[in-house]
Design an enzyme around this catalytic site. Structure first.
Site, PDB file in Angstrom:
ATOM      1  N   CYS A   1       0.863  -1.182   0.000  1.00  0.00           N
ATOM      2  CA  CYS A   1       0.000   0.000   0.000  1.00  0.00           C
ATOM      3  C   CYS A   1       0.898   1.230   0.000  1.00  0.00           C
ATOM      4  O   CYS A   1       1.885   1.266   0.733  1.00  0.00           O
ATOM      5  CB  CYS A   1      -0.870  -0.022   1.259  1.00  0.00           C
ATOM      6  SG  CYS A   1      -1.934   1.421   1.434  1.00  0.00           S
TER       7      CYS A   1
ATOM      8  N   HIS B   1      -9.142  -3.376  -2.372  1.00  0.00           N
ATOM      9  CA  HIS B   1      -8.239  -2.623  -1.492  1.00  0.00           C
ATOM     10  C   HIS B   1      -8.626  -1.141  -1.466  1.00  0.00           C
ATOM     11  O   HIS B   1      -8.699  -0.527  -0.402  1.00  0.00           O
ATOM     12  CB  HIS B   1      -6.806  -2.821  -2.010  1.00  0.00           C
ATOM     13  CG  HIS B   1      -5.727  -2.090  -1.275  1.00  0.00           C
ATOM     14  ND1 HIS B   1      -4.692  -2.740  -0.641  1.00  0.00           N
ATOM     15  CD2 HIS B   1      -5.497  -0.759  -1.082  1.00  0.00           C
ATOM     16  CE1 HIS B   1      -3.884  -1.832  -0.086  1.00  0.00           C
ATOM     17  NE2 HIS B   1      -4.348  -0.623  -0.350  1.00  0.00           N
ATOM     18  N   GLU B   2      -8.903  -0.579  -2.650  1.00  0.00           N
ATOM     19  CA  GLU B   2      -9.195   0.866  -2.719  1.00  0.00           C
ATOM     20  C   GLU B   2     -10.568   1.190  -2.125  1.00  0.00           C
ATOM     21  O   GLU B   2     -10.716   2.187  -1.423  1.00  0.00           O
ATOM     22  CB  GLU B   2      -9.101   1.382  -4.165  1.00  0.00           C
ATOM     23  CG  GLU B   2      -7.765   1.184  -4.866  1.00  0.00           C
ATOM     24  CD  GLU B   2      -6.558   1.576  -4.036  1.00  0.00           C
ATOM     25  OE1 GLU B   2      -6.659   2.494  -3.213  1.00  0.00           O
ATOM     26  OE2 GLU B   2      -5.506   0.933  -4.206  1.00  0.00           O
TER      27      GLU B   2
ATOM     28  N   HIS C   1     -10.301   1.343   1.508  1.00  0.00           N
ATOM     29  CA  HIS C   1      -9.746   2.614   1.999  1.00  0.00           C
ATOM     30  C   HIS C   1     -10.866   3.624   2.250  1.00  0.00           C
ATOM     31  O   HIS C   1     -10.848   4.340   3.248  1.00  0.00           O
ATOM     32  CB  HIS C   1      -8.790   3.220   0.960  1.00  0.00           C
ATOM     33  CG  HIS C   1      -7.347   2.804   1.125  1.00  0.00           C
ATOM     34  ND1 HIS C   1      -6.664   2.916   2.315  1.00  0.00           N
ATOM     35  CD2 HIS C   1      -6.467   2.290   0.244  1.00  0.00           C
ATOM     36  CE1 HIS C   1      -5.413   2.490   2.148  1.00  0.00           C
ATOM     37  NE2 HIS C   1      -5.266   2.093   0.896  1.00  0.00           N
TER      38      HIS C   1
HETATM   39 ZN   LIG Z   1      -3.658   1.250   0.021  1.00  0.00          ZN
END
Ligand SMILES: [Zn+2]
Length: 192
Positions: A83, A130-131, A134
């Site tokens: 990341c 993953h995004e 976030h």
């Molecule tokens: Zn990340």
């Protein structure tokens, strides 16, 4: 500037009100991503904008405005991720083998699947999860497949000495000092 303070990355992002607002943020994100080293995705809160916009750039640049995962497979695959907010760190995560995403700037649904022959499809599939994580204040450490070692350490006294390691350096500290480091995910217990 990419945010690396975990507390800031824990905040939930708010929906953008217009596509234009989302596109402007998307353009900033793509610029930042292009300038990064090895980055394949970036979420707005990683550059200090707490709005629901993220970009991925595996096969081609893709901006997602107010994205939502509307369908996901039960089956997961293991993926080694990094990341941009945690430089040098890698975690083996569990990600859904396939997801369907809706976003305000895309008319149809977007499908991502790790099941194809092309490894880039797996990267894209893990990256989009993953995004979007976030944007909900979730980091890759929350998706780690291996149980965090500090779960087994609840009975340690505050003044007990423990040895912790980050893989390179080893420290001996009282538990009250070591605990925040272990809980940050950067350090783990070497022995009790
Ligand atoms: Zn990340």
């Amino acid at each position: 500037m990419i945010i690396t303070e975990e507390t800031k990355l824990r905040l939930m992002c708010e929906e953008v009100k217009t596509i234009k607002e989302g596109e402007d943020i998307g353009a900033q994100l793509l610029k930042e991503l292009t300038e990064s080293e090895n980055g394949i995705g970036l979420a707005a809160n990683q550059i200090g904008i707490n709005k629901r916009v993220c970009v991925i750039n595996v096969k081609e640049p893709l901006v997602l405005i107010n994205p939502k995962i509307v369908k996901q497979s039960e089956e997961q695959f293991m993926f080694a991720e990094g990341c941009l907010s945690f430089p040098g760190k890698h975690v083996r995560t569990g990600r859904h083998v396939s997801v369907v995403v809706e976003a305000d700037n895309h008319e149809g649904k977007l499908s991502f699947s790790a099941e194809s022959e092309d490894i880039n499809d797996a990267f894209e599939c893990a990256c989009v999860q993953h995004e979007i994580d976030h944007l909900d204040g979730i980091t890759m450490f929350d998706r780690a497949m291996v149980a965090q070692p500090h779960r087994a350490t609840e009975k340690i006294g505050r003044n007990d000495k423990v040895t912790i390691t980050d893989g390179k350096e080893t420290k001996e500290l009282k538990w009250k000092k070591a605990q925040p480091l272990v809980e940050s995910g950067d350090w783990e217990m070497a022995s009790v």
